[in-house]
Design an enzyme around this catalytic site. Structure first.
Site, PDB file in Angstrom:
ATOM      1  N   HIS A 210       7.415 -10.078   3.701  1.00 41.99           N
ATOM      2  CA  HIS A 210       6.049  -9.922   4.180  1.00 41.99           C
ATOM      3  C   HIS A 210       5.971  -8.781   5.193  1.00 41.99           C
ATOM      4  CE1 HIS A 210       4.167 -13.422   2.334  1.00 41.99           C
ATOM      5  NE2 HIS A 210       5.247 -14.118   2.629  1.00 41.99           N
TER       6      HIS A 210
ATOM      7  N   TYR B  13       6.135  -2.477   7.196  1.00 39.71           N
ATOM      8  CA  TYR B  13       7.381  -3.163   6.883  1.00 39.71           C
ATOM      9  C   TYR B  13       8.496  -2.514   7.702  1.00 39.71           C
ATOM     10  CZ  TYR B  13       4.665  -4.675   2.823  1.00 39.71           C
ATOM     11  OH  TYR B  13       3.690  -5.195   2.006  1.00 39.71           O
TER      12      TYR B  13
ATOM     13  N   LYS C 167       0.395 -12.075  10.393  1.00 43.56           N
ATOM     14  CA  LYS C 167       0.725 -10.768  10.928  1.00 43.56           C
ATOM     15  C   LYS C 167       0.172 -10.639  12.352  1.00 43.56           C
ATOM     16  CE  LYS C 167      -0.001  -8.934   6.270  1.00 43.56           C
ATOM     17  NZ  LYS C 167       1.218  -9.554   5.761  1.00 43.56           N
TER      18      LYS C 167
END
Length: 414
Positions: A361, A350, A392
């Site tokens: 997310h 993060y 991702k």
């Protein structure tokens, strides 16, 4: 004209999608190219293969380089990488390839099948080249066919291609992709991925080509993976109070943690909303090293850092040291790493954490590997597919003795 024939009319804007349009050809030349594209006929142009390079005269240069981006000019003639000649034979654009190798009988010729079985052509490279051409790109094997003053530097690579933006070709200076072709059964060194990425940067500035790995599977389908850098800029750097913890068998327990340790720093996992906080061993080791965490209990002469690191090595072996090095590197960059176990990775990350309650997310999945690691392309495809499925990017942290380098992959459609 009989009743079954119709006149062919070619007007601007009606060329087929993906049809290459060199900027330097006349409108009548473009009409001729369109007719050839739609109704290809075998060329009477003769090409000669000497075992390493295919050569043709001025007619071949005009027909194949000037009009369609095959080969490289050489003293008024044109020279082709064998994979380009294989594609011309495959399409039926060339009917005769003279076998000019020293041991070949006079007058022998090669067809597509025979050329593809020579050492000069990799079928993996051919499948990638053919796929790129089918997508409407002009592309050139990396290297200069025919050699030069430095043979090792100019020898063509049968596994790398420069791919030009649509509408441009080798006579232009812009390159869209630098593509390396590999089979799914080959191995790929981590250092090789980094070298491919770095090869696109030299002197290219902001217009650097996209470094791309093209994996050919057993059914000759091609998967393209963009090779790049993960974004390692974050803004999470909370000011944390000192805390005390107890070292357990494979984690550290903090009985009375201040709220900011978890809520602002996103360290650990609460056992319940108002209860103790458990820290992973990498989190604990980093907090000890940054003078936030003190371990309770007898030390028998060992420092807190030594205690938690030795416990980590007992639990994970040498992998622990690599993970701790990457964890600390990410935290120093303002990025919060959390376990990536559920995604089959070491960490998920993060870049900005202001509050766990407003957590977004994670952006990156990270696998921690030795710098000398060698990948199986199937594992790369699996990692990238999984990361894409959870929105991702896939990143690899490559750890040497005293440094961490990075490379990232994601799916690409040229």
């Amino acid at each position: 004209m009989n009743g079954s024939e119709r006149p062919l009319v070619v007007t601007a804007g009606l060329l087929p999608v993906g049809f290459p349009c060199p900027r330097h050809v006349s409108s009548w030349h473009l009409v001729a190219l369109f007719v050839q594209h739609r109704f290809p006929e075998e060329s009477a142009v003769e090409l000669t293969f000497d075992g390493e390079t295919v050569r043709g005269g001025p007619d071949a240069r005009e027909q194949f380089y000037d009009a369609r981006g095959y080969g490289r000019p050489r003293d008024g003639d044109v020279e082709f990488d064998p994979v380009e000649a294989a594609h011309l034979l495959f399409r039926g654009d060339v009917s005769t390839l003279v076998d000019g190798r020293p041991d070949a009988p006079a007058g022998d010729t090669l067809d597509f099948r025979t050329l593809l079985t020579t050492d000069a052509v990799s079928e993996v490279a051919f499948f990638v080249y053919a796929d790129l051409r089918k997508r409407g790109f002009y592309c050139s094997p990396v290297g200069d066919p025919g050699g030069g003053t430095d043979e090792a530097a100019t020898r063509p690579s049968h596994h790398e291609f420069e791919v030009y933006p649509r509408g441009l070709g080798p006579w232009d200076e812009s390159v869209a992709y630098r593509i390396r072709a590999v089979s799914e059964r080959e191995t790929v060194e981590a250092s090789g991925l980094q070298a491919l990425r770095d090869s696109t940067r030299a002197g290219a500035g902001t217009g650097a080509p996209v470094a791309t790995l093209a994996v050919v599977d057993e059914e000759s389908e091609v998967t393209y993976l963009e090779v790049g850098d993960p974004d390692l800029e974050g803004s999470t750097d909370p000011d944390l109070p000192a805390i005390d913890g107890t070292l357990l068998s494979d984690r550290v327990l903090v009985l009375d943690p201040p709220d900011s340790v978890y809520e602002r720093g996103f360290y650990g996992q609460p056992l319940d909303p108002d209860g103790p906080l458990q820290l992973s061993l990498v989190e604990a080791a980093h907090l000890v090293d940054t003078c936030v965490l003190t371990l309770a209990g007898e030390t028998t002469g060992a420092t807190d850092s030594q205690r938690v690191v030795e416990r980590g090595r007992t639990v994970e072996g040498e992998r622990f040291d690599r993970r701790l090095q990457v964890y600390s590197t990410l935290r120093t960059a303002g990025i919060v790493p959390k376990t990536g176990f559920k995604f089959g990775a070491d960490f998920r990350t993060y870049a900005e954490v202001t509050s766990v309650e407003d957590l977004g997310h994670s952006e990156l999945l990270v696998r921690v590997l030795p710098a000398s690691h060698t990948f199986d392309p199937r594992d790369l495809a699996l990692d990238v597919r999984l990361a894409h499925g959870v929105r991702k990017r896939m990143g690899y942290a490559l750890v040497d003795e005293d440094s961490v380098s990075w490379v990232s992959l994601q799916r690409l459609t040229p």
